[in-house]
Write an enzyme that holds these catalytic residues in place. Structure first.
Site, PDB file in Angstrom:
ATOM      1  N   GLY A 135      74.060  73.163  -3.670  1.00 26.58           N
ATOM      2  CA  GLY A 135      73.892  72.338  -2.476  1.00 26.58           C
ATOM      3  C   GLY A 135      74.948  72.564  -1.397  1.00 26.58           C
ATOM      4  O   GLY A 135      75.043  71.801  -0.451  1.00 26.58           O
ATOM      5  N   LEU A 145      62.916  69.750   6.441  1.00 25.14           N
ATOM      6  CA  LEU A 145      61.893  68.765   6.094  1.00 25.14           C
ATOM      7  C   LEU A 145      62.571  67.403   5.960  1.00 25.14           C
ATOM      8  O   LEU A 145      63.603  67.286   5.310  1.00 25.14           O
ATOM      9  CB  LEU A 145      61.205  69.166   4.785  1.00 25.14           C
ATOM     10  CG  LEU A 145      60.569  70.567   4.799  1.00 25.14           C
ATOM     11  CD1 LEU A 145      60.137  70.976   3.405  1.00 25.14           C
ATOM     12  CD2 LEU A 145      59.370  70.591   5.736  1.00 25.14           C
ATOM     13  N   ARG A 201      66.552  80.750 -15.627  1.00 24.91           N
ATOM     14  CA  ARG A 201      67.151  80.286 -16.895  1.00 24.91           C
ATOM     15  C   ARG A 201      66.449  79.010 -17.339  1.00 24.91           C
ATOM     16  O   ARG A 201      65.589  78.499 -16.642  1.00 24.91           O
ATOM     17  CB  ARG A 201      68.619  79.987 -16.662  1.00 24.91           C
ATOM     18  CG  ARG A 201      68.782  78.997 -15.504  1.00 24.91           C
ATOM     19  CD  ARG A 201      70.145  78.395 -15.391  1.00 24.91           C
ATOM     20  NE  ARG A 201      70.344  77.731 -14.118  1.00 24.91           N
ATOM     21  CZ  ARG A 201      69.955  76.515 -13.813  1.00 24.91           C
ATOM     22  NH1 ARG A 201      69.283  75.788 -14.688  1.00 24.91           N
ATOM     23  NH2 ARG A 201      70.183  75.987 -12.621  1.00 24.91           N
TER      24      ARG A 201
HETATM   25  P1  ADP Z   1      71.172  75.081  -3.791  1.00 26.02           P
HETATM   26  O1  ADP Z   1      70.924  76.385  -4.472  1.00 26.02           O
HETATM   27  O2  ADP Z   1      72.505  75.039  -3.115  1.00 26.02           O
HETATM   28  O3  ADP Z   1      70.895  73.912  -4.657  1.00 26.02           O
HETATM   29  P2  ADP Z   1      68.569  74.747  -2.450  1.00 26.02           P
HETATM   30  O4  ADP Z   1      67.958  75.737  -1.554  1.00 26.02           O
HETATM   31  O5  ADP Z   1      67.998  74.593  -3.808  1.00 26.02           O
HETATM   32  O6  ADP Z   1      70.153  75.052  -2.551  1.00 26.02           O
HETATM   33  O7  ADP Z   1      68.581  73.348  -1.722  1.00 26.02           O
HETATM   34  C1  ADP Z   1      69.283  72.247  -2.251  1.00 26.02           C
HETATM   35  C2  ADP Z   1      68.814  70.970  -1.620  1.00 26.02           C
HETATM   36  O8  ADP Z   1      69.041  71.002  -0.190  1.00 26.02           O
HETATM   37  C3  ADP Z   1      67.333  70.682  -1.770  1.00 26.02           C
HETATM   38  O9  ADP Z   1      67.022  70.069  -3.006  1.00 26.02           O
HETATM   39  C4  ADP Z   1      67.117  69.737  -0.586  1.00 26.02           C
HETATM   40  O10 ADP Z   1      67.627  68.457  -0.919  1.00 26.02           O
HETATM   41  C5  ADP Z   1      67.990  70.342   0.497  1.00 26.02           C
HETATM   42  N1  ADP Z   1      67.226  71.320   1.313  1.00 26.02           N
HETATM   43  C6  ADP Z   1      67.209  72.655   1.170  1.00 26.02           C
HETATM   44  N2  ADP Z   1      66.385  73.229   2.077  1.00 26.02           N
HETATM   45  C7  ADP Z   1      65.858  72.229   2.806  1.00 26.02           C
HETATM   46  C8  ADP Z   1      64.917  72.145   3.894  1.00 26.02           C
HETATM   47  N3  ADP Z   1      64.342  73.237   4.416  1.00 26.02           N
HETATM   48  N4  ADP Z   1      64.626  70.921   4.388  1.00 26.02           N
HETATM   49  C9  ADP Z   1      65.185  69.811   3.870  1.00 26.02           C
HETATM   50  N5  ADP Z   1      66.074  69.788   2.855  1.00 26.02           N
HETATM   51  C10 ADP Z   1      66.411  70.982   2.331  1.00 26.02           C
END
Ligand code: ADP
Length: 447
Positions: A165, A203, A291
């Site tokens: 995150g 989003l 994983r």
């Molecule tokens: P990480 O690998 O750091 O966990 P992610 O791409 O899985 O990154 O995103 C982590 C969190 O960030 C998501 O669960 C969501 O809460 C928020 N997030 C990521 N991309 C978006 C987006 N396009 N719009 C809104 N929230 C987002």
């Protein structure tokens, strides 16, 4: 089949993997730091090797020591659990070079999915719906503005090498964009040593829905349905359920089918999780984890299939034990992650557990490596156990969960159990009406 598996992890997941090995009649070796000499999985393993001092970089992340432990004990495979080296492509490659099987996908598949720009490109090519945004890395402000105008504000700038995150910045208008782009780039460079960032539509109120997939490495792919992990704090999952209260059977079959086909086309081997944000009936890919996930037991509860058995089978060349049509979804399951943390401030609460009593009865599973008298070391994450509850439907599952939470006793340290006792009585949770921001808003109003 393997003769001997080395488990390169600790805590509840090391025990989880050990149990699967025992059931399959496979010898077990565990590696541990000096801080974990008294851990339950060390006591239960056939052999154990101390690989270093408490800091993870000197023990659980020390590839050289782990490979040496394999050679000394004659282990023919390694299960990495989650975290630590589980998504380290170099580790997978080194094991392969030593003729030791990494229980997971190939180093190349780990590498592709570990780079978010590459992962998104691959997902798109495989027909998985992605969040609208830039095609690759964005460096110039002019280009960023053009893309943002095209997809519409708000937008989010994300680090390609990001994880946990971190390295994300939201821009609500063109005025915010320049600063957001620059801070995201410099933070990504400092945190990950790679300043590549990309842009996508932000989003506002999505749910986090992820699909459990498996590939046999020979062109077959299946899905085990989805998990809803929208209840998060600082992007850390707190409560997970399967199936998602937000999806209907057609949506489930559709997104599952798309993911299973993608996994087959990729020639992927082993367990994977394809993570989506879900809003207004649409799925948007965000990343793939290559994983086993912490929350895999909710999927096991509703399918009756042991996913670690499946991982071991696939890695040993035995293929998947099930076809898609054999996988049926029954009832509802919820997992609560019980952390050794203050339930209000979330500050870690290591120390000695003076008394540990777990709930029991129909539909209850507790995955935990702790016991009465166990001293939680301060060096690692604060997860001390997972409570997984299964019922014939969500209402029964919630009734059972409430009862199980009342029975659970952990004395001597602070835990997040009181938070779950509050959540299980909340009307929004009872109705399944929550998005990824719900929990943080709830916690803010509680203060
Ligand atoms: P990480 O690998 O750091 O966990 P992610 O791409 O899985 O990154 O995103 C982590 C969190 O960030 C998501 O669960 C969501 O809460 C928020 N997030 C990521 N991309 C978006 C987006 N396009 N719009 C809104 N929230 C987002």
């Amino acid at each position: 089949m393997f003769q001997k598996i080395l488990i390169a992890n600790r805590g509840e997941i090391a025990l989880r993997v050990l149990r699967a090995c025992k059931e399959l009649g496979i010898q077990t070796v565990v590696v541990h730091s000096t801080a974990d000499a008294d851990a339950m999985h060390v006591r239960l393993a056939d052999e154990s090797v101390c690989i270093g001092p408490p800091p993870s970089r000197d023990s659980y992340l020390n590839i050289h020591q782990i490979v040496a432990a394999c050679e000394i004990t004659g282990a023919d495979a390694v299960h990495p659990g989650y975290g630590f080296l589980s998504e380290n492509a170099k580790f997978a490659d080194i094991l392969a070079a030593h003729n030791i099987t990494f229980i997971g996908p190939s180093g190349d598949h780990i590498r592709v999915m570990g780079d978010k720009i590459e992962a998104k490109r691959t997902a798109k090519r495989l027909g998985i719906p992605v969040v609208p945004g830039s095609d690759g890395a964005v460096t110039e402000e002019k280009e960023a503005k053009r893309i943002a105008a095209e997809i519409g504000y708000p937008v989010i700038i994300k680090a390609s090498a990001g994880g946990g995150g971190r390295g994300m910045k939201v821009a609500r208008s063109e005025a915010d964009l320049e600063v957001a782009l620059q801070t995201a780039r410099s933070e990504a460079g400092a945190a990950f040593g790679d300043d590549a960032v990309y842009i996508e539509k932000y989003l506002e109120k999505p749910r986090h829905i992820e699909v459990q997939v498996f590939g046999d490495g020979a062109g077959r792919g299946v899905h085990f349905g989805e998990r809803d992990c929208s209840l998060q704090r600082r992007h850390q999952k707190v409560w997970e359920e399967a199936p998602s209260p937000a999806l209907n059977a057609e949506e489930r079959a559709h997104i599952g089918g798309v993911c299973a086909k993608a996994i087959a086309d990729l020639g992927y081997s082993g367990a994977g999780t394809i993570e989506f944000l879900y809003e207004n009936g649409e799925f948007y890919f965000i990343e793939m984890n290559t994983r086993l996930q912490v929350e895999h037991p909710v999927t096991e509860a509703i399918t009756g299939i042991d996913l670690v058995h499946e991982q071991i089978r696939v890695a040993s060349g035995g293929g998947l034990s099930v076809r898609q049509e054999d996988i049926r979804f029954q009832g509802h399951a919820i997992e609560c992650r019980i952390n050794a943390e203050d339930p209000r401030t979330f500050t870690p609460s290591p120390g000695t557990i003076t008394h540990f009593h777990t709930p029991g009865g129909l539909g209850i599973r507790v995955d935990s490596g702790v016991y009465s008298g166990y001293k939680i070391p301060p060096y690692y994450d604060s997860l001390i156990g997972k409570l997984i509850v299964h019922g014939r439907n969500r209402v029964e599952c919630m009734m059972r969960l409430r009862r199980a939470l009342d029975e659970f006793v952990v004395d001597g340290i602070k835990t997040t159990l009181p938070l779950f006792r509050d959540l299980v009585g909340n009307a929004d949770i009872a109705n399944g009406e929550y998005d990824i921001h719900w929990l943080e808003k709830y916690l803010a109003t509680e203060d």
